[in-house]
Design a protein around this motif. Structure first.
Motif, PDB file in Angstrom:
ATOM      1  N   GLY A 139      12.994 -28.095 -73.135  1.00 33.93           N
ATOM      2  CA  GLY A 139      12.975 -29.078 -74.209  1.00 33.93           C
ATOM      3  C   GLY A 139      12.380 -28.592 -75.512  1.00 33.93           C
ATOM      4  O   GLY A 139      12.072 -29.401 -76.398  1.00 33.93           O
ATOM      5  N   GLU A 140      12.236 -27.264 -75.684  1.00 34.95           N
ATOM      6  CA  GLU A 140      11.582 -26.735 -76.876  1.00 34.95           C
ATOM      7  C   GLU A 140      12.372 -27.033 -78.149  1.00 34.95           C
ATOM      8  O   GLU A 140      11.795 -27.386 -79.188  1.00 34.95           O
ATOM      9  CB  GLU A 140      11.357 -25.226 -76.725  1.00 34.95           C
ATOM     10  CG  GLU A 140      10.317 -24.877 -75.667  1.00 34.95           C
ATOM     11  CD  GLU A 140      10.150 -23.388 -75.496  1.00 34.95           C
ATOM     12  OE1 GLU A 140      10.909 -22.628 -76.158  1.00 34.95           O
ATOM     13  OE2 GLU A 140       9.281 -22.957 -74.713  1.00 34.95           O
ATOM     14  N   VAL A 141      13.682 -26.878 -78.090  1.00 31.05           N
ATOM     15  CA  VAL A 141      14.501 -27.172 -79.270  1.00 31.05           C
ATOM     16  C   VAL A 141      14.457 -28.662 -79.579  1.00 31.05           C
ATOM     17  O   VAL A 141      14.348 -29.078 -80.741  1.00 31.05           O
ATOM     18  CB  VAL A 141      15.962 -26.704 -79.059  1.00 31.05           C
ATOM     19  CG1 VAL A 141      16.833 -27.122 -80.248  1.00 31.05           C
ATOM     20  CG2 VAL A 141      16.018 -25.193 -78.874  1.00 31.05           C
ATOM     21  N   LEU A 142      14.517 -29.478 -78.548  1.00 27.82           N
ATOM     22  CA  LEU A 142      14.429 -30.928 -78.717  1.00 27.82           C
ATOM     23  C   LEU A 142      13.122 -31.324 -79.395  1.00 27.82           C
ATOM     24  O   LEU A 142      13.111 -32.141 -80.330  1.00 27.82           O
ATOM     25  CB  LEU A 142      14.555 -31.615 -77.359  1.00 27.82           C
ATOM     26  CG  LEU A 142      14.270 -33.116 -77.303  1.00 27.82           C
ATOM     27  CD1 LEU A 142      15.162 -33.878 -78.264  1.00 27.82           C
ATOM     28  CD2 LEU A 142      14.448 -33.621 -75.872  1.00 27.82           C
ATOM     29  N   ASP A 143      12.012 -30.746 -78.962  1.00 29.55           N
ATOM     30  CA  ASP A 143      10.715 -31.061 -79.565  1.00 29.55           C
ATOM     31  C   ASP A 143      10.688 -30.668 -81.038  1.00 29.55           C
ATOM     32  O   ASP A 143      10.130 -31.386 -81.885  1.00 29.55           O
ATOM     33  CB  ASP A 143       9.591 -30.342 -78.819  1.00 29.55           C
ATOM     34  CG  ASP A 143       9.343 -30.927 -77.434  1.00 29.55           C
ATOM     35  OD1 ASP A 143       9.743 -32.090 -77.211  1.00 29.55           O
ATOM     36  OD2 ASP A 143       8.764 -30.229 -76.581  1.00 29.55           O
ATOM     37  N   SER A 144      11.290 -29.519 -81.360  1.00 29.32           N
ATOM     38  CA  SER A 144      11.325 -29.080 -82.757  1.00 29.32           C
ATOM     39  C   SER A 144      12.183 -30.018 -83.603  1.00 29.32           C
ATOM     40  O   SER A 144      11.810 -30.361 -84.736  1.00 29.32           O
ATOM     41  CB  SER A 144      11.880 -27.649 -82.844  1.00 29.32           C
ATOM     42  OG  SER A 144      11.022 -26.733 -82.187  1.00 29.32           O
ATOM     43  N   LEU A 145      13.316 -30.438 -83.068  1.00 32.46           N
ATOM     44  CA  LEU A 145      14.172 -31.383 -83.783  1.00 32.46           C
ATOM     45  C   LEU A 145      13.457 -32.711 -84.004  1.00 32.46           C
ATOM     46  O   LEU A 145      13.605 -33.332 -85.062  1.00 32.46           O
ATOM     47  CB  LEU A 145      15.464 -31.614 -82.995  1.00 32.46           C
ATOM     48  CG  LEU A 145      16.512 -30.499 -83.022  1.00 32.46           C
ATOM     49  CD1 LEU A 145      17.662 -30.845 -82.092  1.00 32.46           C
ATOM     50  CD2 LEU A 145      17.015 -30.265 -84.440  1.00 32.46           C
ATOM     51  N   GLN A 146      12.690 -33.127 -83.021  1.00 28.38           N
ATOM     52  CA  GLN A 146      11.946 -34.374 -83.169  1.00 28.38           C
ATOM     53  C   GLN A 146      10.942 -34.276 -84.314  1.00 28.38           C
ATOM     54  O   GLN A 146      10.806 -35.210 -85.117  1.00 28.38           O
ATOM     55  CB  GLN A 146      11.221 -34.702 -81.863  1.00 28.38           C
ATOM     56  CG  GLN A 146      10.385 -35.973 -81.930  1.00 28.38           C
ATOM     57  CD  GLN A 146       9.828 -36.348 -80.583  1.00 28.38           C
ATOM     58  OE1 GLN A 146      10.511 -36.978 -79.781  1.00 28.38           O
ATOM     59  NE2 GLN A 146       8.592 -35.965 -80.315  1.00 28.38           N
ATOM     60  N   GLU A 147      10.246 -33.139 -84.415  1.00 30.83           N
ATOM     61  CA  GLU A 147       9.285 -32.961 -85.507  1.00 30.83           C
ATOM     62  C   GLU A 147       9.993 -32.928 -86.859  1.00 30.83           C
ATOM     63  O   GLU A 147       9.498 -33.479 -87.847  1.00 30.83           O
ATOM     64  CB  GLU A 147       8.479 -31.682 -85.293  1.00 30.83           C
ATOM     65  CG  GLU A 147       7.482 -31.774 -84.149  1.00 30.83           C
ATOM     66  CD  GLU A 147       6.576 -32.982 -84.266  1.00 30.83           C
ATOM     67  OE1 GLU A 147       5.998 -33.199 -85.358  1.00 30.83           O
ATOM     68  OE2 GLU A 147       6.449 -33.724 -83.276  1.00 30.83           O
ATOM     69  N   LEU A 148      11.152 -32.297 -86.916  1.00 32.99           N
ATOM     70  CA  LEU A 148      11.913 -32.270 -88.167  1.00 32.99           C
ATOM     71  C   LEU A 148      12.364 -33.677 -88.558  1.00 32.99           C
ATOM     72  O   LEU A 148      12.329 -34.047 -89.738  1.00 32.99           O
ATOM     73  CB  LEU A 148      13.128 -31.348 -88.021  1.00 32.99           C
ATOM     74  CG  LEU A 148      12.837 -29.850 -87.941  1.00 32.99           C
ATOM     75  CD1 LEU A 148      14.125 -29.078 -87.682  1.00 32.99           C
ATOM     76  CD2 LEU A 148      12.173 -29.347 -89.212  1.00 32.99           C
ATOM     77  N   ALA A 149      12.787 -34.460 -87.565  1.00 34.52           N
ATOM     78  CA  ALA A 149      13.207 -35.833 -87.846  1.00 34.52           C
ATOM     79  C   ALA A 149      12.028 -36.664 -88.346  1.00 34.52           C
ATOM     80  O   ALA A 149      12.169 -37.475 -89.274  1.00 34.52           O
ATOM     81  CB  ALA A 149      13.814 -36.469 -86.589  1.00 34.52           C
ATOM     82  N   ARG A 150      10.856 -36.463 -87.768  1.00 35.32           N
ATOM     83  CA  ARG A 150       9.668 -37.176 -88.231  1.00 35.32           C
ATOM     84  C   ARG A 150       9.305 -36.764 -89.661  1.00 35.32           C
ATOM     85  O   ARG A 150       8.883 -37.601 -90.469  1.00 35.32           O
ATOM     86  CB  ARG A 150       8.493 -36.889 -87.298  1.00 35.32           C
ATOM     87  CG  ARG A 150       8.611 -37.556 -85.928  1.00 35.32           C
ATOM     88  CD  ARG A 150       7.467 -37.162 -85.017  1.00 35.32           C
ATOM     89  NE  ARG A 150       7.453 -37.934 -83.775  1.00 35.32           N
ATOM     90  CZ  ARG A 150       6.552 -37.773 -82.813  1.00 35.32           C
ATOM     91  NH1 ARG A 150       5.599 -36.861 -82.944  1.00 35.32           N
ATOM     92  NH2 ARG A 150       6.606 -38.516 -81.726  1.00 35.32           N
TER      93      ARG A 150
END
Length: 203
Positions: free
Chosen positions: A105-116
């Motif tokens: 889930g590393e890419v998912l976590d990074s995308l979540q931070e970018l969305a925030r």
């Protein structure tokens, strides 16, 4: 991967102040609701009267627009779904590929931070938005629930503390909730990325 490099391009447009604000572990601190000191006066600004749900809906829409742009740049297919659950905005990317999930889930976590960060830049408010891709978080939540339940059983039988494998903030929160519901106490120890949950026996 070229798609990954292209998908990172919109992040460069986010200002330095937004990047600083996003460096917290889980952004678990509650956002304060703004108070309207002039509540007796009529206002033409709808945002003055927007409740928490409306604010979270805006967060979800801003994040969805940003993520849709990323998908277009990366030439990836996916439908976006937004909703509000409790005190969080949620965005789900419905897709058949796991390229946006990555290892553990590393890419998912990074995308979540970018969305925030996108929400922070657009609204000026820090966001606790949750992003899921291809149902990964829901599957992982079930796995973690089973794992935490097994740890609770082991602790109750042995009266010894049990340390679980390193997890990210989302995963630790799931485990803490399961342990608390079982009547035991858990705590996090260690530093990222090796921070883990330890389940403690009853005093």
């Amino acid at each position: 991967m070229a798609a990954d490099e292209d998908a990172a391009a919109p992040a460069a447009e986010l200002d330095a102040d937004a990047a600083e604000a996003a460096e917290s572990d889980e952004l678990e601190d509650d956002e304060e609701d703004s108070e309207d000191d002039d509540s007796d006066d009529d206002s033409d600004d709808d945002s003055e009267d927007a409740g928490p749900t409306s604010r979270l809906e805006v967060e979800a829409e801003v994040a969805a627009d940003y993520l849709e742009e990323l998908l277009d740049i990366a030439d990836l297919d996916g439908d976006l779904d937004t909703f509000v659950d409790g005190d969080r905005a949620h965005v789900s990317i419905l897709t058949d590929t796991d390229v946006l999930v990555g290892s553990n889930g590393e890419v998912l976590d990074s995308l979540q931070e970018l969305a925030r960060l996108a929400v922070l830049t657009e609204t000026g408010d820090r966001s606790r938005l949750m992003l899921d891709v291809a149902g990964y978080r829901e599957r992982r939540r079930k796995e973690l629930t089973d794992l935490a339940s097994d740890a609770v059983t082991e602790v109750k039988e042995s009266s010894e503390r049990v340390a679980l494998a390193a997890m990210n903030a989302f995963e630790r929160k799931v485990v803490h909730d399961v342990v608390a519901a079982a009547g035991l106490v858990s705590e996090s120890e260690g530093e990222e990325p090796n921070r883990r949950v330890v389940v403690l026996p009853s005093a």
